[in-house]
Design a protein around this motif. Structure first.
Motif, PDB file in Angstrom:
ATOM      1  N   LEU A 117      -5.249 -17.069 -21.477  1.00 28.67           N
ATOM      2  CA  LEU A 117      -5.235 -17.627 -20.778  1.00 28.67           C
ATOM      3  C   LEU A 117      -4.387 -16.140 -19.781  1.00 28.67           C
ATOM      4  O   LEU A 117      -3.148 -15.941 -20.927  1.00 28.67           O
ATOM      5  N   TYR A 118      -4.725 -15.078 -19.840  1.00 30.71           N
ATOM      6  CA  TYR A 118      -4.247 -13.991 -18.658  1.00 30.71           C
ATOM      7  C   TYR A 118      -4.180 -13.994 -17.360  1.00 30.71           C
ATOM      8  O   TYR A 118      -5.092 -14.948 -16.614  1.00 30.71           O
ATOM      9  N   VAL A 119      -3.016 -14.357 -16.449  1.00 27.10           N
ATOM     10  CA  VAL A 119      -2.798 -14.038 -15.415  1.00 27.10           C
ATOM     11  C   VAL A 119      -2.499 -12.826 -14.539  1.00 27.10           C
ATOM     12  O   VAL A 119      -1.869 -12.486 -14.525  1.00 27.10           O
ATOM     13  N   LYS A 120      -3.758 -12.618 -13.859  1.00 29.53           N
ATOM     14  CA  LYS A 120      -3.323 -11.199 -12.817  1.00 29.53           C
ATOM     15  C   LYS A 120      -2.554 -11.216 -12.406  1.00 29.53           C
ATOM     16  O   LYS A 120      -2.217 -12.093 -11.076  1.00 29.53           O
ATOM     17  N   VAL A 121      -1.689 -10.283 -11.576  1.00 29.66           N
ATOM     18  CA  VAL A 121      -0.546 -10.064 -11.322  1.00 29.66           C
ATOM     19  C   VAL A 121      -0.592  -8.445 -10.646  1.00 29.66           C
ATOM     20  O   VAL A 121      -0.635  -7.885 -11.185  1.00 29.66           O
ATOM     21  N   ARG A 122      -0.968  -9.473  -9.421  1.00 30.38           N
ATOM     22  CA  ARG A 122      -0.776  -7.841  -8.228  1.00 30.38           C
ATOM     23  C   ARG A 122       0.792  -6.813  -8.458  1.00 30.38           C
ATOM     24  O   ARG A 122       1.589  -7.904  -7.988  1.00 30.38           O
ATOM     25  N   ARG A 123       1.044  -5.783  -8.722  1.00 29.72           N
ATOM     26  CA  ARG A 123       2.753  -5.682  -8.832  1.00 29.72           C
ATOM     27  C   ARG A 123       2.786  -3.983  -7.663  1.00 29.72           C
ATOM     28  O   ARG A 123       1.537  -2.749  -8.029  1.00 29.72           O
ATOM     29  N   VAL A 124       2.848  -4.092  -6.751  1.00 27.88           N
ATOM     30  CA  VAL A 124       3.181  -2.993  -6.466  1.00 27.88           C
ATOM     31  C   VAL A 124       4.851  -2.687  -5.882  1.00 27.88           C
ATOM     32  O   VAL A 124       5.460  -3.694  -5.347  1.00 27.88           O
ATOM     33  N   PRO A 125       5.774  -2.308  -5.988  1.00 27.52           N
ATOM     34  CA  PRO A 125       7.159  -1.531  -5.623  1.00 27.52           C
ATOM     35  C   PRO A 125       7.084  -2.016  -4.337  1.00 27.52           C
ATOM     36  O   PRO A 125       6.948  -2.043  -3.687  1.00 27.52           O
ATOM     37  N   PRO A 126       8.763  -1.959  -3.840  1.00 25.72           N
ATOM     38  CA  PRO A 126       8.987  -2.431  -2.874  1.00 25.72           C
ATOM     39  C   PRO A 126       8.811  -0.638  -1.799  1.00 25.72           C
ATOM     40  O   PRO A 126       8.858   0.324  -2.273  1.00 25.72           O
ATOM     41  N   GLN A 127       7.882  -0.473  -0.705  1.00 28.44           N
ATOM     42  CA  GLN A 127       7.992   0.510   0.207  1.00 28.44           C
ATOM     43  C   GLN A 127       8.892  -0.356   1.560  1.00 28.44           C
ATOM     44  O   GLN A 127       8.175  -1.229   1.948  1.00 28.44           O
ATOM     45  N   PHE A 128       8.934   0.815   2.711  1.00 31.84           N
ATOM     46  CA  PHE A 128       9.685   0.314   3.758  1.00 31.84           C
ATOM     47  C   PHE A 128       7.790   0.553   4.557  1.00 31.84           C
ATOM     48  O   PHE A 128       7.696   1.976   4.310  1.00 31.84           O
ATOM     49  N   SER A 129       7.157  -0.674   5.180  1.00 29.65           N
ATOM     50  CA  SER A 129       6.833  -0.620   6.298  1.00 29.65           C
ATOM     51  C   SER A 129       7.933  -0.141   7.735  1.00 29.65           C
ATOM     52  O   SER A 129       6.533   0.946   8.511  1.00 29.65           O
ATOM     53  N   ILE A 130       7.984  -0.395   8.662  1.00 31.93           N
ATOM     54  CA  ILE A 130       8.758  -0.072   9.354  1.00 31.93           C
ATOM     55  C   ILE A 130      10.556   0.494   8.801  1.00 31.93           C
ATOM     56  O   ILE A 130      11.243  -0.349   8.203  1.00 31.93           O
ATOM     57  N   PRO A 131      10.590   1.705   8.505  1.00 28.46           N
ATOM     58  CA  PRO A 131      12.288   1.680   7.610  1.00 28.46           C
ATOM     59  C   PRO A 131      12.805   1.964   9.055  1.00 28.46           C
ATOM     60  O   PRO A 131      12.927   2.617  10.293  1.00 28.46           O
ATOM     61  N   PRO A 132      14.709   1.879   8.943  1.00 25.06           N
ATOM     62  CA  PRO A 132      15.348   1.979  10.049  1.00 25.06           C
ATOM     63  C   PRO A 132      15.203   3.968  10.408  1.00 25.06           C
ATOM     64  O   PRO A 132      14.864   4.192   9.589  1.00 25.06           O
ATOM     65  N   ARG A 133      15.887   3.768  11.911  1.00 19.53           N
ATOM     66  CA  ARG A 133      15.116   4.902  12.692  1.00 19.53           C
ATOM     67  C   ARG A 133      16.857   5.785  12.012  1.00 19.53           C
ATOM     68  O   ARG A 133      17.985   5.584  11.890  1.00 19.53           O
ATOM     69  N   PRO A 134      16.439   6.840  11.937  1.00 17.55           N
ATOM     70  CA  PRO A 134      17.218   8.317  11.541  1.00 17.55           C
ATOM     71  C   PRO A 134      18.852   8.168  12.615  1.00 17.55           C
ATOM     72  O   PRO A 134      20.241   8.086  11.582  1.00 17.55           O
ATOM     73  N   VAL A 135      18.471   7.720  13.503  1.00 18.08           N
ATOM     74  CA  VAL A 135      19.129   8.415  14.016  1.00 18.08           C
ATOM     75  C   VAL A 135      19.647   7.164  15.298  1.00 18.08           C
ATOM     76  O   VAL A 135      17.774   6.987  15.251  1.00 18.08           O
ATOM     77  N   GLU A 136      20.321   6.203  15.818  1.00 23.72           N
ATOM     78  CA  GLU A 136      20.285   5.583  16.655  1.00 23.72           C
ATOM     79  C   GLU A 136      21.523   5.752  17.924  1.00 23.72           C
ATOM     80  O   GLU A 136      22.151   5.428  17.151  1.00 23.72           O
TER      81      GLU A 136
END
Length: 244
Positions: free
Chosen positions: A32-51
Motif C-alpha cells: 500500500l502506497y500513500v500519496k502525500v502532497r509535499r510543499v515546502p513552506p512559503q509566505f502567503s502574507i509576508p511581513p512588510r519590509p518596514v512598519e
C-alpha cells in the motif's frame, strides 16, 4: 479491511492471514502506497519590509505561511530573542502585537516544517520629532542682512525613549528660521522650507539686536528650537555679535 482517513504512516506491506487448528496460511503480500502532497513552506502574507509607528504607539505584525505539511510560524526579535514559546507555536498564521513601542528594531518571522525553514524580516521604525539644530552661528553681518549656519546631528535626545528612535538627518524634510528684534513685543517672523544648513536672512533693520532660532522638521512635525543666537545688525560698517 478498510482504511479510513489514510495517513502516511499507513504505507507498507499488507498480508491476509488465515488460521485454524490445522495451521496458518498467508496470502500474497500487497504493498500500500500513500500519496502525500509535499510543499515546502512559503509566505502567503509576508511581513512588510518596514512598519512605521510613533513613539509609544502600538503595531501588529502579521505573518501567514502555507505548505504541506502546514508550517509552524514564530517571531524573533533581532538575531536571537525568541518571542513565541516553543510549546505554543501556531500553525500557518502568527500575529505579533507590540504595545508602547519606544525603539526601532528588526523582527523576523520564521516558518518551518519538515520540508524546510524560511524567514522574512521587518523593521519596526519608530518615528519621533527631530532634535534641535546645534552650533547656530551668525556671520557676514550688514545693516540689513545676516548669514546663519548650523549643524544637525539626528534624533531628539529623550532619556525616556530608546536610542533607536528615528529622527536622524535622512528623515529630515526642511528647516524653519524664526527671528525678531530681541526686545520687541511682536510675533516671530518665519522663513520655512530651508533645505540647506545655511541661509542669509534679509530685510532686517539697521543697528537692531535680533534673536534667531532654527527648527528642524520631519514627517512627524516640528522639533524643539535651537539655542537662540543673537546679533546686532550693522551701522556704518560695524556690528556686534552675541551667543546665548
Amino acid at each position: 479491511m478498510q482504511i479510513g482517513s489514510s495517513e502516511e504512516e499507513d504505507q507498507g506491506k499488507y498480508e491476509c492471514v488465515a488460521e485454524n487448528v490445522v495451521g496458518t496460511e498467508y496470502s500474497h503480500a500487497t504493498m500500500l502506497y500513500v500519496k502525500v502532497r509535499r510543499v515546502p513552506p512559503q509566505f502567503s502574507i509576508p511581513p512588510r519590509p518596514v512598519e512605521e509607528v510613533t513613539v509609544g504607539g502600538d503595531v501588529n505584525l502579521t505573518c501567514v505561511a502555507v505548505g504541506s505539511p502546514m508550517p509552524f510560524v514564530k517571531w524573533r526579535e533581532g538575531e536571537s530573542t525568541e518571542l513565541t514559546p516553543e510549546d505554543q507555536l501556531p500553525i500557518g498564521r502568527n500575529v505579533l502585537r507590540l504595545v508602547g513601542v519606544t525603539r526601532s528594531a528588526n523582527y523576523t518571522c520564521v516558518a518551518a516544517s519538515s520540508l524546510g525553514v524560511i524567514q522574512a524580516t521587518t523593521l519596526v521604525k519608530v518615528q519621533a520629532l527631530p532634535g534641535p539644530p546645534t552650533n547656530v552661528r551668525i556671520s557676514e553681518i550688514t545693516a540689513t542682512t545676516v548669514r546663519l549656519t548650523w549643524s544637525y546631528g539626528g534624533g531628539n535626545d529623550n532619556s525616556d525613549v530608546g536610542s533607536n528612535v528615528v529622527g536622524a538627518a535622512e528623515d529630515l524634510q526642511y528647516y524653519v528660521i524664526q527671528y525678531k528684534p530681541k526686545y520687541a513685543n511682536q510675533a516671530y517672523s518665519e522663513i520655512s522650507g530651508v533645505i540647506t544648513m545655511y541661509y542669509t536672512v534679509r530685510g532686517l533693520s539697521p543697528y537692531t539686536e535680533y534673536e534667531f532660532f532654527v527648527i528642524a522638521v520631519n514627517g512627524v512635525g516640528r522639533g524643539p528650537p535651537s539655542t537662540p543666537a543673537t546679533v546686532t545688525t550693522g551701522e556704518t560698517g560695524t556690528f556686534f555679535l552675541h551667543f546665548c
